[in-house]
Design a protein around this motif. Structure first.
Motif, PDB file in Angstrom:
ATOM      1  N   UNK A 173       0.828  -1.202   0.000  1.00 37.02           N
ATOM      2  CA  UNK A 173       0.000   0.000   0.000  1.00 37.02           C
ATOM      3  C   UNK A 173       0.867   1.258   0.000  1.00 37.02           C
ATOM      4  N   UNK A 174       0.549   2.191  -0.903  1.00 37.19           N
ATOM      5  CA  UNK A 174       1.264   3.454  -0.966  1.00 37.19           C
ATOM      6  C   UNK A 174       2.562   3.414  -1.734  1.00 37.19           C
ATOM      7  N   UNK A 175       2.971   2.220  -2.220  1.00 36.06           N
ATOM      8  CA  UNK A 175       4.232   2.109  -2.962  1.00 36.06           C
ATOM      9  C   UNK A 175       4.100   0.982  -3.982  1.00 36.06           C
ATOM     10  N   UNK A 176       3.680   1.324  -5.188  1.00 32.81           N
ATOM     11  CA  UNK A 176       3.445   0.312  -6.209  1.00 32.81           C
ATOM     12  C   UNK A 176       4.714  -0.388  -6.659  1.00 32.81           C
ATOM     13  N   UNK A 177       5.875   0.245  -6.484  1.00 34.20           N
ATOM     14  CA  UNK A 177       7.136  -0.354  -6.925  1.00 34.20           C
ATOM     15  C   UNK A 177       7.654  -1.396  -5.947  1.00 34.20           C
ATOM     16  N   UNK A 178       7.348  -1.252  -4.668  1.00 35.94           N
ATOM     17  CA  UNK A 178       7.892  -2.144  -3.643  1.00 35.94           C
ATOM     18  C   UNK A 178       7.428  -3.580  -3.861  1.00 35.94           C
ATOM     19  N   UNK A 179       8.374  -4.480  -3.942  1.00 35.04           N
ATOM     20  CA  UNK A 179       8.078  -5.899  -4.050  1.00 35.04           C
ATOM     21  C   UNK A 179       7.672  -6.381  -5.420  1.00 35.04           C
ATOM     22  N   UNK A 180       7.513  -5.494  -6.384  1.00 32.82           N
ATOM     23  CA  UNK A 180       7.062  -5.933  -7.696  1.00 32.82           C
ATOM     24  C   UNK A 180       8.213  -6.534  -8.486  1.00 32.82           C
ATOM     25  N   UNK A 206      10.152  -3.150   0.851  1.00 32.36           N
ATOM     26  CA  UNK A 206       8.938  -3.632   1.517  1.00 32.36           C
ATOM     27  C   UNK A 206       8.215  -2.434   2.144  1.00 32.36           C
ATOM     28  N   UNK A 207       7.192  -2.723   2.898  1.00 33.10           N
ATOM     29  CA  UNK A 207       6.467  -1.644   3.572  1.00 33.10           C
ATOM     30  C   UNK A 207       7.363  -0.888   4.542  1.00 33.10           C
ATOM     31  N   UNK A 208       8.339  -1.595   5.143  1.00 37.56           N
ATOM     32  CA  UNK A 208       9.221  -0.979   6.133  1.00 37.56           C
ATOM     33  C   UNK A 208      10.628  -0.724   5.609  1.00 37.56           C
ATOM     34  N   UNK A 209      11.093  -1.550   4.693  1.00 34.77           N
ATOM     35  CA  UNK A 209      12.460  -1.433   4.173  1.00 34.77           C
ATOM     36  C   UNK A 209      12.445  -0.671   2.851  1.00 34.77           C
ATOM     37  N   UNK A 210      13.198   0.436   2.795  1.00 32.69           N
ATOM     38  CA  UNK A 210      13.235   1.259   1.598  1.00 32.69           C
ATOM     39  C   UNK A 210      14.676   1.474   1.151  1.00 32.69           C
TER      40      UNK A 210
END
Length: 352
Positions: A173-180, A206-210
């Motif tokens: 949620x809030x980050x379409x690039x994360x995990x894709x 991830x949601x927490x790791x950027x």
């Protein structure tokens, strides 16, 4: 034995027309054998193991003719440990494949949980043992093996050429690039020659790791059938965090725990020689770690398969890994990562 079943003969559920246009296939593999691991710090280990050459599994796939050359397709497939009766892939019910899609003159589009183009290329083009006994993934494990939340387009062959393209949503949620993840492959297969180039790129955020770097895997592979023998070759590049995850992260040989490479080049070579009901397979793999740790490794293996029928065979293999500079790659198979750098297997496999 594969059983082609017409749609369920329950009149409240389906009409006669639907029954004539639909089909289901129940299929699976039961693979059981003995593996003996040596060379690890804990000593020799002898186990009755399920799914060494081909992971034990069962599944159902089907299609419905929609007319005009268009079909609806689906598949659900789950792995299990035949020696314990438990599910594999993290104790999931259908952790190997769960897809639904459409197939027609344009090719096919499927959505769900499915193998990536990278892993399909490794299994079907480069590794004649298909990541079973003496698996190539012992050294060349990549982020792009099986993708959840994915959409895969696969073209129909045209003059020997074909391609596929996959997108896997990270669903953060809030980050379409994360995990894709994005991946694909393109190749040529005609007569005795097959060549294919595959790519996989996964975002590690991830949601927490950027702020992480992506895992990038590239594989160029091919095989050529000379008749009396068939040769296979593959060369891979793995860069970035999680681009080359360890099958076994333990310090299996003492000392410090191994470190997964973030920059490596992998070479895979194989030769298959069929004679009568027998097939002899020799493989060689090399992990060239380009990081400062320089944790290289080589794997050599010899396998023998004897077909009792079209669906049943017995097999045996011996594989050895040589680790360097603190590398701790273990000799595993389709079901287990292994506990040492040497493994002997003897098994029976039946497909139905």
């Amino acid at each position: 034995m594969k059983k082609i079943l017409s749609a369920l003969c329950l009149l409240p559920l389906c009409s006669g027309a639907a029954m004539a246009q639909s089909a289901l296939t129940l299929y699976g593999v039961l693979d059981m054998g003995v593996s003996v691991d040596r060379g690890g710090l804990a000593g020799a280990s002898t186990r009755l193991t399920s799914g060494m050459a081909t992971q034990s599994r069962w599944g159902v796939r089907g299609s419905e003719d929609l007319g005009g050359g268009l079909s609806a397709v689906f598949a659900i497939e789950g792995g299990f440990s035949a020696d314990k009766g438990t599910s594999t892939q993290g104790n999931t019910l259908f952790g190997r494949t769960t897809i639904v899609g459409l197939r027609g003159d344009f090719g096919s589009v499927t959505a769900g949980l499915q193998d990536t183009p990278y892993f399909t290329t490794l299994n079907s083009v480069v590794d004649p043992l298909r990541n079973g006994i003496a698996r190539s993934n012992n050294l060349t494990s990549a982020t792009g093996v099986r993708a959840r939340n994915s959409v895969l387009y696969r073209s129909k062959p045209l003059n020997g050429f074909s391609g596929d393209l996959m997108y896997s949503a990270g669903e953060v949620a809030g980050d379409n690039a994360a995990g894709r993840a994005l991946g694909g492959s393109f190749g040529y297969s005609e007569g005795p020659l097959t060549v294919r180039l595959a790519y996989h790129n996964r975002n590690n955020n991830t949601e927490l790791l950027k702020g992480t770097d992506n895992a990038k895997n590239i594989l160029l592979g091919g095989n050529y059938d000379f008749g009396p023998a068939k040769v296979y070759a593959g060369y891979a590049s793995a860069k970035g965090l999680n681009s080359s995850p360890l099958n076994n992260p333990a310090a299996s040989f003492g000392g410090a725990a191994p470190t997964a490479s973030t920059d490596s080049r992998d070479l895979m070579l194989a030769l298959t020689v069929p004679f009568g009901a027998s097939t002899l397979i020799a493989t060689y793999g090399r992990k060239d770690d380009k990081t400062a740790l320089d944790q290289d490794a080589q794997q050599v293996a010899l396998a023998y398969l004897y077909a009792l029928s079209k669906r049943t065979d017995v097999y045996s293999s011996y594989a050895l890994i040589r680790n360097h500079n603190g590398a701790a790659y273990t000799e595993g198979n389709s079901e287990e990562p292994g506990t040492g750098n040497k493994q002997f297997t003897l098994g029976l496999r039946h497909r139905f």
